[in-house]
Design a protein around this motif. Sequence first.
Motif, PDB file in Angstrom:
ATOM      1  N   THR A  10     123.982 -58.825  93.894  1.00 42.39           N
ATOM      2  CA  THR A  10     123.213 -58.557  95.109  1.00 42.39           C
ATOM      3  C   THR A  10     122.117 -57.533  94.846  1.00 42.39           C
ATOM      4  OG1 THR A  10     125.054 -59.102  96.576  1.00 42.39           O
ATOM      5  CG2 THR A  10     123.327 -57.701  97.492  1.00 42.39           C
ATOM      6  N   MET A  11     122.467 -56.463  94.119  1.00 38.55           N
ATOM      7  CA  MET A  11     121.486 -55.424  93.826  1.00 38.55           C
ATOM      8  C   MET A  11     120.392 -55.950  92.893  1.00 38.55           C
ATOM      9  SD  MET A  11     120.788 -52.397  94.693  1.00 38.55           S
ATOM     10  CE  MET A  11     119.301 -51.498  94.275  1.00 38.55           C
ATOM     11  N   THR A  64     112.532 -53.879 100.519  1.00 41.63           N
ATOM     12  CA  THR A  64     113.371 -54.874  99.850  1.00 41.63           C
ATOM     13  C   THR A  64     114.359 -54.213  98.904  1.00 41.63           C
ATOM     14  OG1 THR A  64     111.475 -56.379  99.911  1.00 41.63           O
ATOM     15  CG2 THR A  64     113.336 -57.038  98.561  1.00 41.63           C
ATOM     16  N   MET A  65     113.893 -53.212  98.156  1.00 40.22           N
ATOM     17  CA  MET A  65     114.783 -52.508  97.238  1.00 40.22           C
ATOM     18  C   MET A  65     115.830 -51.704  98.007  1.00 40.22           C
ATOM     19  SD  MET A  65     112.016 -51.361  94.326  1.00 40.22           S
ATOM     20  CE  MET A  65     113.235 -50.956  93.086  1.00 40.22           C
ATOM     21  N   PHE A  66     115.412 -51.073  99.096  1.00 41.48           N
ATOM     22  CA  PHE A  66     116.346 -50.289  99.914  1.00 41.48           C
ATOM     23  C   PHE A  66     117.365 -51.202 100.578  1.00 41.48           C
ATOM     24  CE2 PHE A  66     117.281 -47.620 103.783  1.00 41.48           C
ATOM     25  CZ  PHE A  66     117.984 -46.641 103.088  1.00 41.48           C
ATOM     26  N   ALA A  67     116.934 -52.421 100.933  1.00 45.73           N
ATOM     27  CA  ALA A  67     117.858 -53.387 101.537  1.00 45.73           C
ATOM     28  C   ALA A  67     118.995 -53.708 100.585  1.00 45.73           C
ATOM     29  CB  ALA A  67     117.113 -54.665 101.918  1.00 45.73           C
ATOM     30  N   GLY A  68     118.699 -53.780  99.288  1.00 50.86           N
ATOM     31  CA  GLY A  68     119.743 -54.040  98.299  1.00 50.86           C
ATOM     32  C   GLY A  68     120.798 -52.944  98.299  1.00 50.86           C
ATOM     33  N   ILE A  69     120.358 -51.680  98.429  1.00 47.10           N
ATOM     34  CA  ILE A  69     121.297 -50.551  98.493  1.00 47.10           C
ATOM     35  C   ILE A  69     122.131 -50.625  99.768  1.00 47.10           C
ATOM     36  CG2 ILE A  69     121.483 -48.030  98.624  1.00 47.10           C
ATOM     37  CD1 ILE A  69     118.829 -47.929  97.017  1.00 47.10           C
TER      38      ILE A  69
END
Length: 398
Positions: free
Chosen positions: A135-136, A263-268
């Motif tokens: 997911t990340m 988008t990157m923060f959504a992965g976290i």
Amino acid sequence: MESTTPKKNTFGIVFALMAGYSMVYMDKNMISTAIIPISTQFGLDAGQTGLIMSFFFLGYSLMQIPGGILADKIGAKKVLMLSLGVISLFSFAFGSVSSLLLFVTIRFFAGIGHGGYPPSVSKAVASNFEQDKRTMIQSVILSTSGIGGILAFTLGANLINNNWRYGYMVLGSLFLISLVLVYIFVPKDVKSSKQTAVKRIPFSQVISNRNVIVLFISMLLLNFLLYGNISWLPTVLKQKFALDITQIGYLLAINAIFQTIATMFAGILLSKWFLGKEKIFILSATLLSAGLVLGFVFSNSLVLSMICIILVSMISTSAFTAVFTYPHKILDPETIGSSIGIINTGGTLGGFLAPMILGQLIKVGNGSFTLSFIFMAIASVLSGIVVFIGIRKGENER
């Protein structure tokens, strides 16, 4: 006992996949800016420019499922390289022609090329990374939607402002570079003894899976917003605030920077704080996006409009990331290429229908964008509701 599995360059794999995805999103975003001088030069109306944008997504849609099946059968690397090669060829071709029929035809075949890339990336992620990391990793790769936007609205917009044909010559060259990176860094799929012992799941079972169908519908609806926004936002800003292409490009580049961060923060968020609560995350994001879309279209202030559109991009892209990465948590990794192909077909069908539907709504509104953006807001709400009430955890989950 020494392992026969070749050591993988994790950074190289992610970098190569991100490079290709950046170009994919640069292409998707750049057409919305290029269409302004193209429509002026060739006297095209909103319906005709909508056709150019829509037929790209028709080709994209038709290739999603075959691309996913091919990635599962012959391996991700071969499909990734084939996709990038086709897109490069038709990017060069688009910059060389001068008629509506050829514009539409070439964008259709460029869409065919694009169609194999997303499911092959998901297959490459599933083949090369452990499940708890997927997911990340997928979220990091999807952050290139913003990077592609930045490139489209800075490098692309400046080239287009000079001569729109130059933009597509450079774009074709960048796709070739991405193809080389995939060739160098992405390993061939290696089937383990565990994988070969597992009975293959028939495609009929994949396409009839409840969760695959639900995510397909959600992607279709969400992409009315995402691709409607991509397709018409430069034209809205030009008409509403009398901005030139360079000014629009810089504003949308700023928007793309925030989109990348989101988008990157959504992965976290999805890997840690919303683990197991993805449905709540998606519903909340789509409801907020709908409200902000309405705020944008009814605002007459450039500053307020840009704040709304930046927030729309950040939140709707986070919803997209959640929907796109959800299969890694609830579906069998053996069928991830086919599953993503089916699900993303919903997204690309939304991309195919959105420019045409919104173009017609703009014509019905005598040039006003209000009806089209209300339509996008309603689609966003329905996308979240479908996931919230439709997904069943445990179905085909491993």
